[in-house]
Design an enzyme around this catalytic site. Sequence first.
Site, PDB file in Angstrom:
ATOM      1  N   PHE A 337       0.516   3.658   0.839  1.00 24.16           N
ATOM      2  CA  PHE A 337      -0.119   2.488  -0.139  1.00 24.16           C
ATOM      3  C   PHE A 337      -1.117   1.706   0.544  1.00 24.16           C
ATOM      4  CE2 PHE A 337       4.358   3.262  -1.074  1.00 24.16           C
ATOM      5  CZ  PHE A 337       4.048   4.094  -2.273  1.00 24.16           C
ATOM      6  N   GLU A 398      -8.328 -11.030   7.736  1.00 26.95           N
ATOM      7  CA  GLU A 398      -7.219 -11.392   6.410  1.00 26.95           C
ATOM      8  C   GLU A 398      -8.035 -11.852   5.226  1.00 26.95           C
ATOM      9  OE1 GLU A 398      -3.921 -13.428   7.653  1.00 26.95           O
ATOM     10  OE2 GLU A 398      -3.587 -12.274   9.404  1.00 26.95           O
ATOM     11  N   TYR A 592      10.491  -4.942  16.146  1.00 25.52           N
ATOM     12  CA  TYR A 592      10.607  -5.355  14.896  1.00 25.52           C
ATOM     13  C   TYR A 592      12.211  -5.854  14.957  1.00 25.52           C
ATOM     14  CZ  TYR A 592       7.143  -3.146  11.635  1.00 25.52           C
ATOM     15  OH  TYR A 592       6.176  -2.634  11.119  1.00 25.52           O
TER      16      TYR A 592
HETATM   17  C1  LIG Z   1       7.099  -0.976   4.315  1.00 24.85           C
HETATM   18  C2  LIG Z   1       6.230  -1.603   5.049  1.00 24.85           C
HETATM   19  C3  LIG Z   1       5.764  -0.990   6.121  1.00 24.85           C
HETATM   20  C4  LIG Z   1       4.782  -1.642   6.958  1.00 24.85           C
HETATM   21  N1  LIG Z   1       4.346  -1.012   7.999  1.00 24.85           N
HETATM   22  C5  LIG Z   1       3.281  -1.522   8.803  1.00 24.85           C
HETATM   23  C6  LIG Z   1       2.772  -0.836  10.021  1.00 24.85           C
HETATM   24  O1  LIG Z   1       3.535   0.072  10.458  1.00 24.85           O
HETATM   25  N2  LIG Z   1       1.748  -1.217  10.766  1.00 24.85           N
HETATM   26  C7  LIG Z   1       1.056  -2.259  10.227  1.00 24.85           C
HETATM   27  O2  LIG Z   1      -0.095  -2.586  10.834  1.00 24.85           O
HETATM   28  N3  LIG Z   1       1.383  -2.827   9.146  1.00 24.85           N
HETATM   29  C8  LIG Z   1       2.519  -2.323   8.209  1.00 24.85           C
HETATM   30  N4  LIG Z   1       2.838  -3.018   7.384  1.00 24.85           N
HETATM   31  C9  LIG Z   1       1.853  -4.234   6.745  1.00 24.85           C
HETATM   32  C10 LIG Z   1       0.650  -3.893   5.797  1.00 24.85           C
HETATM   33  O3  LIG Z   1       1.070  -2.635   5.278  1.00 24.85           O
HETATM   34  C11 LIG Z   1      -0.643  -3.949   6.654  1.00 24.85           C
HETATM   35  O4  LIG Z   1      -0.810  -5.350   6.869  1.00 24.85           O
HETATM   36  C12 LIG Z   1      -1.778  -3.220   5.990  1.00 24.85           C
HETATM   37  O5  LIG Z   1      -2.693  -3.162   6.784  1.00 24.85           O
HETATM   38  C13 LIG Z   1      -2.111  -4.009   4.555  1.00 24.85           C
HETATM   39  O6  LIG Z   1      -3.062  -2.939   4.001  1.00 24.85           O
HETATM   40  P1  LIG Z   1      -3.418  -3.166   2.466  1.00 24.85           P
HETATM   41  O7  LIG Z   1      -4.554  -2.120   1.907  1.00 24.85           O
HETATM   42  O8  LIG Z   1      -2.004  -3.023   1.708  1.00 24.85           O
HETATM   43  O9  LIG Z   1      -4.055  -4.933   2.314  1.00 24.85           O
HETATM   44  P2  LIG Z   1      -3.745  -6.022   1.300  1.00 24.85           P
HETATM   45  O10 LIG Z   1      -2.032  -5.948   1.354  1.00 24.85           O
HETATM   46  O11 LIG Z   1      -4.170  -5.546   0.023  1.00 24.85           O
HETATM   47  O12 LIG Z   1      -4.222  -7.278   2.080  1.00 24.85           O
HETATM   48  C14 LIG Z   1      -3.968  -7.647   3.336  1.00 24.85           C
HETATM   49  C15 LIG Z   1      -4.995  -8.750   3.879  1.00 24.85           C
HETATM   50  O13 LIG Z   1      -6.155  -7.886   3.906  1.00 24.85           O
HETATM   51  C16 LIG Z   1      -7.319  -8.517   3.086  1.00 24.85           C
HETATM   52  N5  LIG Z   1      -8.376  -7.348   2.808  1.00 24.85           N
HETATM   53  C17 LIG Z   1      -7.516  -6.168   1.923  1.00 24.85           C
HETATM   54  N6  LIG Z   1      -8.753  -5.320   2.004  1.00 24.85           N
HETATM   55  C18 LIG Z   1      -9.793  -6.067   2.294  1.00 24.85           C
HETATM   56  C19 LIG Z   1     -11.345  -5.704   2.478  1.00 24.85           C
HETATM   57  N7  LIG Z   1     -11.653  -4.724   2.028  1.00 24.85           N
HETATM   58  N8  LIG Z   1     -11.990  -6.770   3.053  1.00 24.85           N
HETATM   59  C20 LIG Z   1     -11.598  -7.928   3.515  1.00 24.85           C
HETATM   60  N9  LIG Z   1     -10.278  -8.094   3.450  1.00 24.85           N
HETATM   61  C21 LIG Z   1      -9.450  -7.387   3.016  1.00 24.85           C
HETATM   62  C22 LIG Z   1      -6.513  -9.229   2.045  1.00 24.85           C
HETATM   63  O14 LIG Z   1      -7.321 -10.173   1.485  1.00 24.85           O
HETATM   64  C23 LIG Z   1      -5.295  -9.748   2.776  1.00 24.85           C
HETATM   65  O15 LIG Z   1      -5.571 -10.835   3.201  1.00 24.85           O
HETATM   66  C24 LIG Z   1       3.956  -2.748   6.474  1.00 24.85           C
HETATM   67  C25 LIG Z   1       4.228  -3.200   5.134  1.00 24.85           C
HETATM   68  C26 LIG Z   1       5.336  -2.997   4.564  1.00 24.85           C
HETATM   69  C27 LIG Z   1       5.547  -3.224   3.142  1.00 24.85           C
END
Ligand SMILES: Cc1cc2nc3c(=O)[nH]c(=O)nc-3n(C[C@H](O)[C@H](O)[C@H](O)COP(=O)(O)OP(=O)(O)OC[C@H]3O[C@@H](n4cnc5c(N)ncnc54)[C@H](O)[C@@H]3O)c2cc1C
Length: 672
Positions: A337, A398, A592
Amino acid sequence: MASTSRVFRGCVHPFRRYLTPDDTHDLCVLCLGEEHARDVLEGAICVHCERFSMKKLRSRLSLFSRKEGQPSAPHGSGPAAAEARRRMSSWCLQVDLADEFWEGLSFSRSYINGKQEIMKWNGWGYSDSRFLFTKKGQAEFTGKRYRLSGLILPSLKDWFEGTFGANLQHRSPATPSLNLSAVAPPNLNQPFVEDLKAAGLVVSHDPEDRVFRAHGTELTSLCLAESFQKIFWFHLFMFYFIFHLWEICCHSDVEKIVELACKHNVCLIPYGGGTSVSSALECPREETRSIVSLDTSQMVNFFFSILWTSMATDNCLITHLNEHGYCTGHEPDSMEFSSLGGWVATRASGMKKNIYGNIEDLVVHIKMVTPRGVIEKSCLGPRMSTGPDIHHFILGSEGTLGVVTEVTLKIRPLPEYQKYGSVVFPNFQQGVACLREVARQRCAPASIRLMDNEQFQFGHALKPQVSSMFTSFLDGLKKFYITKFKGFDPQHLCVATLLFEGDRGKVLQHEKQVYDIAAKFGGLAAGEDNGQRGYMLTFVIAYLRDLGMDYYVIGESFETSCDALPSLLHRCALSVCRPLVTQTYDAGACVYFYFAFNYRGLNDPVHVYEQVEHAAREEILANGGSLSHHHGVGKLRKEWMKESVSGVGLGMLKSVKEYVDPQNIFGNRNLL
Ligand SMILES: Cc1cc2nc3c(=O)[nH]c(=O)nc-3n(C[C@H](O)[C@H](O)[C@H](O)COP(=O)(O)OP(=O)(O)OC[C@H]3O[C@@H](n4cnc5c(N)ncnc54)[C@H](O)[C@@H]3O)c2cc1C
């Protein structure tokens, strides 16, 4: 490395898409228009198009049928000078993936525009996938998407009740559907909206669209959205301001939006996949301006060579790359996602970082739109000695400085061979010592993860019903061998899961080296299947949290990196959490911590959770751990930023923010 002299040209007016080297048109397919694409497919003569195969002509036409709400065609922006110069003779393996990539991208549409149709509004992941207990008390995992889907899990109930003291009679079901009438209207800045519409940009005020994009997946957000009515209403208050801007499909659209946001003093929050676990997407309570969620998930723009893309959710990115024989190698557990922009904005880390690196190692070029203008490097050279690397102001920003609109990533051919594996250790300490030795000898497989005894038991509880007497007999034999013959205590043993990738010969050699090291620490090879199941668990564990919430159990994970792992793991505030070592480095590891409890009878369980995480975080920092290895800081952890990077360090970051965004347009208040 492949090399050729083919040159790509940008379509000059109105500069939208690239022209592939075999295309002699002056304009790109989009500028030429749908009618032209249809005519030539039906046989009309065009001296330029006649050189294309039918497949290519069809693919060109299909770009237009996709434009309604689907990732719109790339507008061909990017570092224009670098693009024009980019040659197939570069050192990288160059591949034209552009046209083929558009084929089959239709699923992105359902994800992007119909996100709420296929995903849960009140929990993790796909609506059709969830753990549940049947009336007979048997656990199963629904849907068809995962290896566990459709299977009965006979041991889960006992594990669940035994571990958390939960009772299946005591239910705390999630609020089933969103009460749309309860979502307060948006705080619109009408002149801004008018200007957006005049610029051809689409805005949504739809309550569902707003709710979906106003939070991440951290426990606090989900609890607000799920079970706790009182807090839920409060959370709706926060949705009050937001409205949602979608169909952002190219760099120039973003430039326009940022320009208008500055003009009308509107707060912008970039939104990628919404998987944030740091409250980064929550609207600041103190914000009084209109807040706009800038959903970047439609920004899909694949290019040749290194993959050039904007914010494709990995659904597009990884699946399609794989289909064409390539991979980025970046595989965070949230990869179903999360988005590329989110990965960059949070400094994400994937489980195969040992081979491919973390996101900062994979990125070749980034382009970001800020209120001050566009920030990017002038070339794609692999390294520059030009002062501090500007990419590092963007990586981990972020959403506080601007919107990442384009990223050039390294891609590699898919590995020829993949092999899972697992090792059982008599106890966690020996497992940690083994991982340290593997890191010291620099022979870590693509992934190596160590789970403690309780997680091992959890993994066991997720074993599906065995289909044959033989499998059950074999499982019994293995258990007998490990516990009785080898004398491992079932209450202490722990497991490392392994994933090897590469060419077959090297993988087998590598595997032997790692198993030899493991043997020196008392480790016993425990088979491919256990290893594979371990990785599968990482994709379903977030679903398990939702099951817990249905029965008064809340839980969350948080992570850190540290150099002195053994001492950290013994700290008392952390001893209530279950550790999982996920990544190893020359100078430390990422851990973790999982923490869950039964909150029946507690008035404010979220607050209790927050207190525990707070104490644990203090303990981590006091013992030399980092504030975050990859989840980022967001709003959840920003109180510790000064301690983490020093007052001067924080001041430097603040002065960058002040220069780039003096009006605080990117006002999500993360990080600083
Ligand atoms: C079940 C689970 C597992 C996870 N596993 C991992 C893992 O293995 N490794 C890991 O690193 N993280 C993990 N995460 C955390 C999360 O998935 C990461 O932080 C991911 O990189 C967020 O991406 P996103 O597209 O969902 O961003 P969002 O959640 O939509 O946004 C996160 C931040 O980035 C900013 N942002 C998003 N897109 C942009 C853009 N285009 N330009 C500027 N800013 C932007 C947003 O404003 C926000 O501050 C996990 C989370 C969950 C729930």
